[in-house]
Design a protein around this motif. Structure first.
Motif, PDB file in Angstrom:
ATOM      1  N   ASP A 101     130.063  15.251  33.662  1.00 50.53           N
ATOM      2  CA  ASP A 101     131.073  15.779  32.740  1.00 50.53           C
ATOM      3  C   ASP A 101     130.391  16.697  31.717  1.00 50.53           C
ATOM      4  N   VAL A 102     131.224  17.427  30.973  1.00 49.99           N
ATOM      5  CA  VAL A 102     130.708  18.338  29.954  1.00 49.99           C
ATOM      6  C   VAL A 102     130.757  17.625  28.605  1.00 49.99           C
ATOM      7  N   LYS A 103     129.681  17.765  27.820  1.00 47.18           N
ATOM      8  CA  LYS A 103     129.629  17.061  26.530  1.00 47.18           C
ATOM      9  C   LYS A 103     130.567  17.675  25.506  1.00 47.18           C
ATOM     10  N   ASN A 104     130.581  19.038  25.480  1.00 48.41           N
ATOM     11  CA  ASN A 104     131.379  19.720  24.464  1.00 48.41           C
ATOM     12  C   ASN A 104     132.008  20.973  25.083  1.00 48.41           C
ATOM     13  N   GLU A 105     133.309  20.874  25.390  1.00 51.25           N
ATOM     14  CA  GLU A 105     133.980  21.970  26.107  1.00 51.25           C
ATOM     15  C   GLU A 105     133.925  23.294  25.360  1.00 51.25           C
ATOM     16  N   SER A 106     133.929  23.247  24.022  1.00 48.55           N
ATOM     17  CA  SER A 106     133.968  24.507  23.256  1.00 48.55           C
ATOM     18  C   SER A 106     132.690  25.330  23.480  1.00 48.55           C
ATOM     19  N   GLU A 107     131.618  24.672  23.903  1.00 47.05           N
ATOM     20  CA  GLU A 107     130.366  25.398  24.158  1.00 47.05           C
ATOM     21  C   GLU A 107     130.323  26.006  25.557  1.00 47.05           C
ATOM     22  N   VAL A 108     131.363  25.738  26.345  1.00 42.06           N
ATOM     23  CA  VAL A 108     131.384  26.214  27.736  1.00 42.06           C
ATOM     24  C   VAL A 108     132.400  27.345  27.922  1.00 42.06           C
ATOM     25  N   LEU A 109     133.463  27.294  27.121  1.00 38.65           N
ATOM     26  CA  LEU A 109     134.563  28.253  27.250  1.00 38.65           C
ATOM     27  C   LEU A 109     134.085  29.708  27.215  1.00 38.65           C
ATOM     28  N   ASN A 110     134.436  30.437  28.296  1.00 44.81           N
ATOM     29  CA  ASN A 110     134.111  31.880  28.421  1.00 44.81           C
ATOM     30  C   ASN A 110     132.615  32.205  28.474  1.00 44.81           C
ATOM     31  N   LYS A 111     131.805  31.209  28.786  1.00 41.78           N
ATOM     32  CA  LYS A 111     130.355  31.456  28.808  1.00 41.78           C
ATOM     33  C   LYS A 111     129.853  31.733  30.225  1.00 41.78           C
ATOM     34  N   SER A 112     128.778  32.526  30.269  1.00 45.95           N
ATOM     35  CA  SER A 112     128.080  32.766  31.524  1.00 45.95           C
ATOM     36  C   SER A 112     126.851  31.861  31.526  1.00 45.95           C
ATOM     37  N   ILE A 113     126.821  30.936  32.472  1.00 47.67           N
ATOM     38  CA  ILE A 113     125.844  29.836  32.395  1.00 47.67           C
ATOM     39  C   ILE A 113     124.879  29.834  33.583  1.00 47.67           C
ATOM     40  N   LEU A 114     123.611  29.596  33.276  1.00 47.60           N
ATOM     41  CA  LEU A 114     122.596  29.416  34.302  1.00 47.60           C
ATOM     42  C   LEU A 114     122.309  27.919  34.368  1.00 47.60           C
ATOM     43  N   LEU A 115     122.418  27.349  35.553  1.00 48.09           N
ATOM     44  CA  LEU A 115     122.268  25.902  35.726  1.00 48.09           C
ATOM     45  C   LEU A 115     121.022  25.615  36.561  1.00 48.09           C
ATOM     46  N   CYS A 116     120.188  24.694  36.090  1.00 49.36           N
ATOM     47  CA  CYS A 116     118.881  24.469  36.723  1.00 49.36           C
ATOM     48  C   CYS A 116     118.758  23.052  37.305  1.00 49.36           C
ATOM     49  N   ASP A 117     118.145  22.975  38.481  1.00 47.16           N
ATOM     50  CA  ASP A 117     117.774  21.671  39.056  1.00 47.16           C
ATOM     51  C   ASP A 117     116.437  21.828  39.767  1.00 47.16           C
ATOM     52  N   ASP A 118     115.847  20.751  40.264  1.00 49.16           N
ATOM     53  CA  ASP A 118     114.539  20.868  40.917  1.00 49.16           C
ATOM     54  C   ASP A 118     114.648  21.345  42.372  1.00 49.16           C
ATOM     55  N   ILE A 119     115.496  20.683  43.168  1.00 52.96           N
ATOM     56  CA  ILE A 119     115.615  21.032  44.586  1.00 52.96           C
ATOM     57  C   ILE A 119     117.096  21.188  44.944  1.00 52.96           C
ATOM     58  N   VAL A 120     117.394  22.102  45.866  1.00 50.61           N
ATOM     59  CA  VAL A 120     118.760  22.161  46.390  1.00 50.61           C
ATOM     60  C   VAL A 120     118.718  21.805  47.880  1.00 50.61           C
TER      61      VAL A 120
END
Ligand SMILES: [Zn+2]
Length: 231
Positions: free
Chosen positions: A173-192
């Motif tokens: 889940d998202v901790k704080n929706e207001s920080e996500v609205l209309n944002k361009s986000i880069l999401l990182c993990d170790d392996i896909v």
């Protein structure tokens, strides 16, 4: 000055080791020995993550390495043997790919796939967070702790594709929706591997109003390898 003294002492107690072959490296700031540096040949893959959700064809993932050989061993040490310092090496290579492939994009921030609190406590760190923080300082965008793991699920690597998707459903889940609205986000993990975890995280980001989501990982498991193992 104190930092330099500390570095010399550290180098004496913990000699700088090559990330890939574990041989001693003379230059303190170098991550690889000369041999491994010469042999290092990333095989970057940039592709859309597969999804049966309505975000199909919306999330691209860049990964510089195939999950095999010395890279696989290095990731294992990074995750399970406390080699937290490998993060800078991995982040440096991922950041180069991001700058090359996503050069026309502007990200508002980078975030990472969270671990269950208990697991992060046992490991002492979240490896995805370490890489995200190091990428953040290289490409000069903020790093935000925006996702939370809300459901404890089965370890993904023991499951086949269909069960992986079901296993991660509702896990984040998202901790704080207001920080996500209309944002361009880069999401990182170790392996896909199947992409199920990254897609589930992307889904909750889009549901909270993200404008776009792009993903990055150190390595990918080729689909052929994955389906061979889980037929
Ligand atoms: Zn080496």
């Amino acid at each position: 000055m104190l930092n330099k003294v500390f570095d010399v002492i550290c180098n004496f107690i913990y000699p700088n080791k090559c990330v890939l072959c574990n041989k001693e490296v003379i230059k303190r700031e170098a991550h690889l020995c000369e041999g491994c540096l010469k042999d290092l040949k990333p095989k970057p893959r940039l592709e859309y993550l597969e999804s049966d959700e309505n975000i199909k064809g919306k999330v691209k993932c860049i990964s510089p390495f195939i999950y095999a050989g010395s890279i696989k061993s290095a990731i294992w040490r990074f995750k399970f043997r406390g080699y937290k310092n490998y993060s800078k090496f991995f982040a440096g290579i991922i950041a180069k790919e991001i700058q090359k492939r996503f050069q026309n994009l502007r990200f508002d921030y980078i975030c990472f796939v969270p671990l269950r609190k208990e697991r992060e406590k046992n490991r002492g760190y979240n490896q995805a967070k370490c890489i995200a923080e190091d990428i953040s300082s290289i490409i000069e965008i903020p790093c935000k702790d925006i996702l939370i793991k809300v459901k404890s699920n089965h370890v993904q690597h023991e499951l086949d594709l269909i069960h992986r998707r079901a296993n991660v459903k509702g896990a984040y889940d998202v901790k704080n929706e207001s920080e996500v609205l209309n944002k361009s986000i880069l999401l990182c993990d170790d392996i896909v591997t199947s992409g199920s975890t990254l897609m589930e995280c992307s889904k909750v980001l889009f549901e909270s109003g993200a404008n776009s989501v792009f993903c990055c990982t150190i390595a990918y498991i080729p689909k052929s390898d994955f389906s061979d193992k889980h037929q």
